[in-house]
Enzyme design. Sequence first.
Site, mmCIF file in Angstrom:
data_model
loop_
_atom_site.group_PDB
_atom_site.id
_atom_site.type_symbol
_atom_site.label_atom_id
_atom_site.label_comp_id
_atom_site.label_asym_id
_atom_site.label_seq_id
_atom_site.Cartn_x
_atom_site.Cartn_y
_atom_site.Cartn_z
ATOM 1 N N GLY A 98 0.823 -1.209 0.000
ATOM 2 C CA GLY A 98 0.000 0.000 0.000
ATOM 3 C C GLY A 98 0.853 1.254 0.000
ATOM 4 O O GLY A 98 0.379 2.343 -0.308
ATOM 5 N N PHE A 100 3.319 2.285 -1.944
ATOM 6 C CA PHE A 100 3.533 2.947 -3.229
ATOM 7 C C PHE A 100 2.273 3.672 -3.701
ATOM 8 O O PHE A 100 2.332 4.789 -4.190
ATOM 9 C CB PHE A 100 4.004 1.944 -4.290
ATOM 10 C CG PHE A 100 4.304 2.605 -5.603
ATOM 11 C CD1 PHE A 100 5.495 3.290 -5.792
ATOM 12 C CD2 PHE A 100 3.396 2.568 -6.644
ATOM 13 C CE1 PHE A 100 5.771 3.924 -7.001
ATOM 14 C CE2 PHE A 100 3.659 3.199 -7.859
ATOM 15 C CZ PHE A 100 4.851 3.873 -8.032
ATOM 16 N N ASP A 150 6.886 0.354 2.877
ATOM 17 C CA ASP A 150 8.053 1.194 2.602
ATOM 18 C C ASP A 150 7.651 2.595 2.202
ATOM 19 O O ASP A 150 6.474 2.884 2.001
ATOM 20 C CB ASP A 150 8.896 0.567 1.484
ATOM 21 C CG ASP A 150 8.139 0.539 0.154
ATOM 22 O OD1 ASP A 150 6.888 0.427 0.176
ATOM 23 O OD2 ASP A 150 8.783 0.616 -0.899
ATOM 24 N N GLN A 206 15.424 0.611 -1.072
ATOM 25 C CA GLN A 206 15.169 1.963 -1.611
ATOM 26 C C GLN A 206 16.490 2.706 -1.754
ATOM 27 O O GLN A 206 17.545 2.096 -1.691
ATOM 28 C CB GLN A 206 14.183 2.701 -0.682
ATOM 29 C CG GLN A 206 12.757 2.140 -0.732
ATOM 30 C CD GLN A 206 12.011 2.467 -2.029
ATOM 31 O OE1 GLN A 206 12.520 3.161 -2.920
ATOM 32 N NE2 GLN A 206 10.795 1.943 -2.175
ATOM 33 N N ASP A 283 6.355 -7.227 -12.011
ATOM 34 C CA ASP A 283 4.931 -6.936 -12.172
ATOM 35 C C ASP A 283 4.840 -5.613 -12.891
ATOM 36 O O ASP A 283 5.736 -4.777 -12.758
ATOM 37 C CB ASP A 283 4.222 -6.814 -10.820
ATOM 38 C CG ASP A 283 4.481 -5.468 -10.178
ATOM 39 O OD1 ASP A 283 5.571 -5.275 -9.609
ATOM 40 O OD2 ASP A 283 3.622 -4.576 -10.278
ATOM 41 N N CYS A 326 -4.723 -13.703 -31.779
ATOM 42 C CA CYS A 326 -3.979 -13.584 -33.040
ATOM 43 C C CYS A 326 -4.356 -14.686 -34.028
ATOM 44 O O CYS A 326 -4.281 -14.492 -35.234
ATOM 45 C CB CYS A 326 -2.475 -13.575 -32.770
ATOM 46 S SG CYS A 326 -1.948 -12.040 -31.982
HETATM 47 ZN ZN LIG Z 1 -1.479 -12.619 -29.793
#
Ligand SMILES: [Zn+2]
Length: 389
Positions: A98, A100, A150, A206, A283, A326
């Site tokens: 939380g 950030f 942090d 950090q 992430d 695709c």
């Molecule tokens: Zn694709």
Amino acid sequence: MTEQSIDFEIQAREGEARTGIMTTRRGVIETPVFMPVGTAGTVKGIRFEELESPELDARIILGNTYHLWLRPGIETIRSCGGLHKFIGWERAMLTDSGGFQVWSLGALRKITEEGTEFRSHIDGAKCFLSPEISMEVQTALGAEIVMAFDECAPGEASQEEARRSMELTLRWAKRSKEAFEELQAGNLRSAGRMPPLRQALFGIVQGASHLDLRRESLERTVEVGFDGYAIGGLSVGEERPVMLEVIEEIAPRIPADKPRYLMGVGTPEDLMEAVARGVDMFDCVLPTRNGRNGQAFTSQGRLNIKNARYIYDQRPLDEACECSVCRRHSRAFMRHLYQSGEMLASILLTHHNLAFFLDTMRRVRQAIRSGQFAKFRQEYTEQLSSGLG
Ligand SMILES: [Zn+2]
């Protein structure tokens, strides 16, 4: 506490790049891994069945503590049996602290030694988040991996400002760990004869773009002792070479037997460079957020589906992609959906983008395993900048 929360084993190395297996109580995760971001308990624009399908096969997703804490709130999630049960996802999860999100509220927050005071982005109500509260919320959410609370300094922070922030983060790291251990012990006691419910706790390095501070932050965070280590405070306004320099300096220094997580990064190019510098976990909201905004990531760079050049284009988003979008749809149809404001445009672009990111990581792991990563990285990066035909 003796129960292992996660087990991490490196299987192959090439230079600093490495591939391994992380075993959690909810499944096995091969690293390097990309974790789709599920801000409010949902990865926006995609069903859980799709995330679990062999095509995507996301083994771990993120949940945002800040968002879930404000809405629906911890009482709701607790009474529904924890986050996994509440959202219907049985695989592994990681929750951020939380910190950030609150940091990114900017003027709406006030930082003290005790924690961070801020106004909710939903209704403006006064809220307060501290290491202890973050640990309590994350324990209730019940993800496999919990992040220490942090404070993040801006990318261009001065030495003085970055040091103050780093020292505060270290004090908060200790408080996070203490609170976490207590909560885990309580959980284990109440679980009785049930399998151990211990979660893993990661510390965060950090120090903005100051390498000396970064090294000190890492050293002292390792002294506190965590199950894994994250590099935080990157991709927050600093130049890309600065970001890569910090990763190069810090990632290889993280204890080799612990997972290394680069938070909130990044583009396919960034993933490749960070893997080469020894990072195991990533992430980023890019594949989902940009998908909703009409952008496709492809093996030849980014494609903006709004562009008029795609009106008659019968080719798929990415000719090298084998995802179900695709295989079935043309750029022309995708553009039509987007221009018509059809929600399917976001859904299909999100699906393709996640397939592209997750497939990239699959190929990265394979390349490291077969000793071909350097070659793969070069070819992949060259192709990304080749541009779409
Ligand atoms: Zn694709």
